[in-house]
Write a protein that holds these residues in place. Structure first.
Motif, PDB file in Angstrom:
ATOM      1  N   GLN A  49       3.364  -5.827  14.185  1.00 23.55           N
ATOM      2  CA  GLN A  49       1.963  -5.482  14.454  1.00 23.55           C
ATOM      3  C   GLN A  49       1.773  -3.967  14.408  1.00 23.55           C
ATOM      4  OE1 GLN A  49       1.849  -7.431  18.281  1.00 23.55           O
ATOM      5  NE2 GLN A  49       0.542  -9.098  17.518  1.00 23.55           N
ATOM      6  N   ALA A  50       2.734  -3.242  14.968  1.00 30.41           N
ATOM      7  CA  ALA A  50       2.637  -1.783  15.012  1.00 30.41           C
ATOM      8  C   ALA A  50       2.647  -1.181  13.616  1.00 30.41           C
ATOM      9  CB  ALA A  50       3.778  -1.200  15.846  1.00 30.41           C
ATOM     10  N   ILE A  51       3.535  -1.651  12.744  1.00 32.70           N
ATOM     11  CA  ILE A  51       3.606  -1.039  11.413  1.00 32.70           C
ATOM     12  C   ILE A  51       2.367  -1.367  10.593  1.00 32.70           C
ATOM     13  CG2 ILE A  51       4.939  -2.820  10.157  1.00 32.70           C
ATOM     14  CD1 ILE A  51       5.285   1.026   9.925  1.00 32.70           C
ATOM     15  N   GLU A  52       1.854  -2.568  10.728  1.00 33.03           N
ATOM     16  CA  GLU A  52       0.633  -2.918   9.997  1.00 33.03           C
ATOM     17  C   GLU A  52      -0.542  -2.072  10.472  1.00 33.03           C
ATOM     18  OE1 GLU A  52       0.330  -7.197  10.300  1.00 33.03           O
ATOM     19  OE2 GLU A  52       2.069  -7.489   8.977  1.00 33.03           O
ATOM     20  N   ARG A  53      -0.659  -1.850  11.783  1.00 34.65           N
ATOM     21  CA  ARG A  53      -1.728  -1.004  12.332  1.00 34.65           C
ATOM     22  C   ARG A  53      -1.557   0.444  11.894  1.00 34.65           C
ATOM     23  NH1 ARG A  53      -1.297   2.448  15.959  1.00 34.65           N
ATOM     24  NH2 ARG A  53       0.547   1.548  16.935  1.00 34.65           N
ATOM     25  N   GLU A  54      -0.348   0.980  12.043  1.00 35.09           N
ATOM     26  CA  GLU A  54      -0.100   2.383  11.710  1.00 35.09           C
ATOM     27  C   GLU A  54      -0.408   2.686  10.243  1.00 35.09           C
ATOM     28  OE1 GLU A  54       0.727   5.214  13.222  1.00 35.09           O
ATOM     29  OE2 GLU A  54       1.006   4.452  15.250  1.00 35.09           O
ATOM     30  N   ILE A  55       0.014   1.823   9.347  1.00 38.07           N
ATOM     31  CA  ILE A  55      -0.221   2.069   7.923  1.00 38.07           C
ATOM     32  C   ILE A  55      -1.710   1.978   7.609  1.00 38.07           C
ATOM     33  CG2 ILE A  55       0.224   1.227   5.569  1.00 38.07           C
ATOM     34  CD1 ILE A  55       2.574   2.804   7.005  1.00 38.07           C
ATOM     35  N   SER A  56      -2.397   1.043   8.224  1.00 40.10           N
ATOM     36  CA  SER A  56      -3.851   0.946   8.046  1.00 40.10           C
ATOM     37  C   SER A  56      -4.531   2.237   8.512  1.00 40.10           C
ATOM     38  CB  SER A  56      -4.384  -0.258   8.827  1.00 40.10           C
ATOM     39  OG  SER A  56      -5.790  -0.308   8.760  1.00 40.10           O
ATOM     40  N   ILE A  63      -0.824  -3.599   4.569  1.00 40.23           N
ATOM     41  CA  ILE A  63       0.514  -4.087   4.247  1.00 40.23           C
ATOM     42  C   ILE A  63       0.798  -5.352   5.049  1.00 40.23           C
ATOM     43  CG2 ILE A  63       1.491  -1.827   3.653  1.00 40.23           C
ATOM     44  CD1 ILE A  63       2.841  -1.946   6.533  1.00 40.23           C
ATOM     45  N   GLN A  64       1.816  -6.073   4.605  1.00 39.82           N
ATOM     46  CA  GLN A  64       2.346  -7.223   5.338  1.00 39.82           C
ATOM     47  C   GLN A  64       3.783  -6.877   5.705  1.00 39.82           C
ATOM     48  OE1 GLN A  64       1.050 -10.509   6.068  1.00 39.82           O
ATOM     49  NE2 GLN A  64       2.919 -10.591   7.261  1.00 39.82           N
ATOM     50  N   ALA A  65       4.081  -6.901   7.007  1.00 40.08           N
ATOM     51  CA  ALA A  65       5.457  -6.684   7.449  1.00 40.08           C
ATOM     52  C   ALA A  65       6.262  -7.924   7.095  1.00 40.08           C
ATOM     53  CB  ALA A  65       5.491  -6.428   8.948  1.00 40.08           C
ATOM     54  N   GLU A  66       7.377  -7.749   6.395  1.00 37.21           N
ATOM     55  CA  GLU A  66       8.190  -8.879   5.937  1.00 37.21           C
ATOM     56  C   GLU A  66       9.388  -9.132   6.854  1.00 37.21           C
ATOM     57  OE1 GLU A  66       7.095 -10.838   3.656  1.00 37.21           O
ATOM     58  OE2 GLU A  66       5.510  -9.564   2.837  1.00 37.21           O
ATOM     59  N   LYS A  67      10.282  -8.129   6.958  1.00 34.08           N
ATOM     60  CA  LYS A  67      11.459  -8.298   7.821  1.00 34.08           C
ATOM     61  C   LYS A  67      12.047  -6.937   8.179  1.00 34.08           C
ATOM     62  CE  LYS A  67      14.914  -8.943   4.193  1.00 34.08           C
ATOM     63  NZ  LYS A  67      15.992  -9.758   3.678  1.00 34.08           N
ATOM     64  N   THR A  68      12.748  -6.919   9.281  1.00 31.58           N
ATOM     65  CA  THR A  68      13.414  -5.689   9.715  1.00 31.58           C
ATOM     66  C   THR A  68      14.546  -5.371   8.751  1.00 31.58           C
ATOM     67  OG1 THR A  68      12.851  -6.088  12.026  1.00 31.58           O
ATOM     68  CG2 THR A  68      14.706  -4.608  11.599  1.00 31.58           C
ATOM     69  N   PHE A  69      14.582  -4.118   8.294  1.00 30.57           N
ATOM     70  CA  PHE A  69      15.629  -3.663   7.391  1.00 30.57           C
ATOM     71  C   PHE A  69      16.776  -3.023   8.174  1.00 30.57           C
ATOM     72  CE2 PHE A  69      17.415  -0.120   4.873  1.00 30.57           C
ATOM     73  CZ  PHE A  69      18.018  -0.862   3.860  1.00 30.57           C
ATOM     74  N   THR A  89       5.166  -5.279   2.280  1.00 29.89           N
ATOM     75  CA  THR A  89       4.518  -5.509   0.998  1.00 29.89           C
ATOM     76  C   THR A  89       3.099  -4.970   1.071  1.00 29.89           C
ATOM     77  OG1 THR A  89       5.805  -7.526   0.689  1.00 29.89           O
ATOM     78  CG2 THR A  89       3.852  -7.277  -0.684  1.00 29.89           C
ATOM     79  N   LEU A  90       2.711  -4.191   0.078  1.00 29.43           N
ATOM     80  CA  LEU A  90       1.341  -3.691  -0.024  1.00 29.43           C
ATOM     81  C   LEU A  90       0.455  -4.860  -0.435  1.00 29.43           C
ATOM     82  CD1 LEU A  90      -0.473  -1.147   0.020  1.00 29.43           C
ATOM     83  CD2 LEU A  90       0.085  -0.853  -2.403  1.00 29.43           C
ATOM     84  N   THR A  91      -0.564  -5.168   0.373  1.00 30.23           N
ATOM     85  CA  THR A  91      -1.412  -6.331   0.076  1.00 30.23           C
ATOM     86  C   THR A  91      -2.799  -5.941  -0.422  1.00 30.23           C
ATOM     87  OG1 THR A  91      -2.057  -6.519   2.406  1.00 30.23           O
ATOM     88  CG2 THR A  91      -0.192  -7.859   1.672  1.00 30.23           C
ATOM     89  N   SER A  92      -3.313  -4.777  -0.022  1.00 25.47           N
ATOM     90  CA  SER A  92      -4.596  -4.329  -0.573  1.00 25.47           C
ATOM     91  C   SER A  92      -4.741  -2.822  -0.396  1.00 25.47           C
ATOM     92  CB  SER A  92      -5.775  -5.055   0.095  1.00 25.47           C
ATOM     93  OG  SER A  92      -5.930  -4.653   1.430  1.00 25.47           O
ATOM     94  N   GLY A  93      -5.506  -2.240  -1.297  1.00 20.74           N
ATOM     95  CA  GLY A  93      -5.721  -0.801  -1.268  1.00 20.74           C
ATOM     96  C   GLY A  93      -4.538  -0.057  -1.877  1.00 20.74           C
TER      97      GLY A  93
END
Length: 132
Positions: A49-56, A63-69, A89-93
């Motif tokens: 949730q944090a990475i999706e919010r931060e990137i937005s 983006i869609q967070a897929e898995k921890t690397f 994964t970049l999903t839009s924009g």
């Protein structure tokens, strides 16, 4: 006692198999160093949730967070970082620099040519060697 920040970083790969790299602005802490974009995990948020919010917020794309690397810990002089790097994964924009000085897409084998923020170095080194 040293403060520890829990942060997330996005590993976003484009269709050309290049990774998004962000240059920290002169106004940011650890200025003029490259990083995988992201930020602090807020109370009650999962890393995804944090990475999706931060990137937005930072890059004005979705983006869609897929898995921890990779998860790592780094001690700076004044604070510590617990970093969770997440494959996304970049999903839009399209990522646009608002807080950073510059964004570039770079092939994995060339990532080590940049001057990375110390907390991102271990993730970058592993990513150069990884087969995802």
């Amino acid at each position: 006692m040293r403060k520890t920040l829990s942060v997330v970083a996005a590993i976003i790969e484009n269709e050309n198999h290049e990774i998004l790299c962000a240059l920290r602005s002169p106004k940011m802490s650890i200025p003029n160093h490259w990083e995988f974009p992201g930020g602090k995990i807020q109370e009650g948020e999962s890393p995804a949730q944090a990475i999706e919010r931060e990137i937005s917020e930072e890059l004005k794309c979705t983006i869609q967070a897929e898995k921890t690397f990779y998860q790592s810990h780094y001690d700076y002089d004044a604070f510590s970082i617990d970093l969770t790097a997440i494959l996304c994964t970049l999903t839009s924009g399209f990522p646009t620099a608002h807080e950073h000085s510059k964004l570039i897409w770079l092939k994995r084998e060339n990532l080590d040519s940049l001057k990375w923020a110390p907390a991102d170095v271990a993730t970058m080194e592993l990513l150069v060697k990884a087969v995802i």
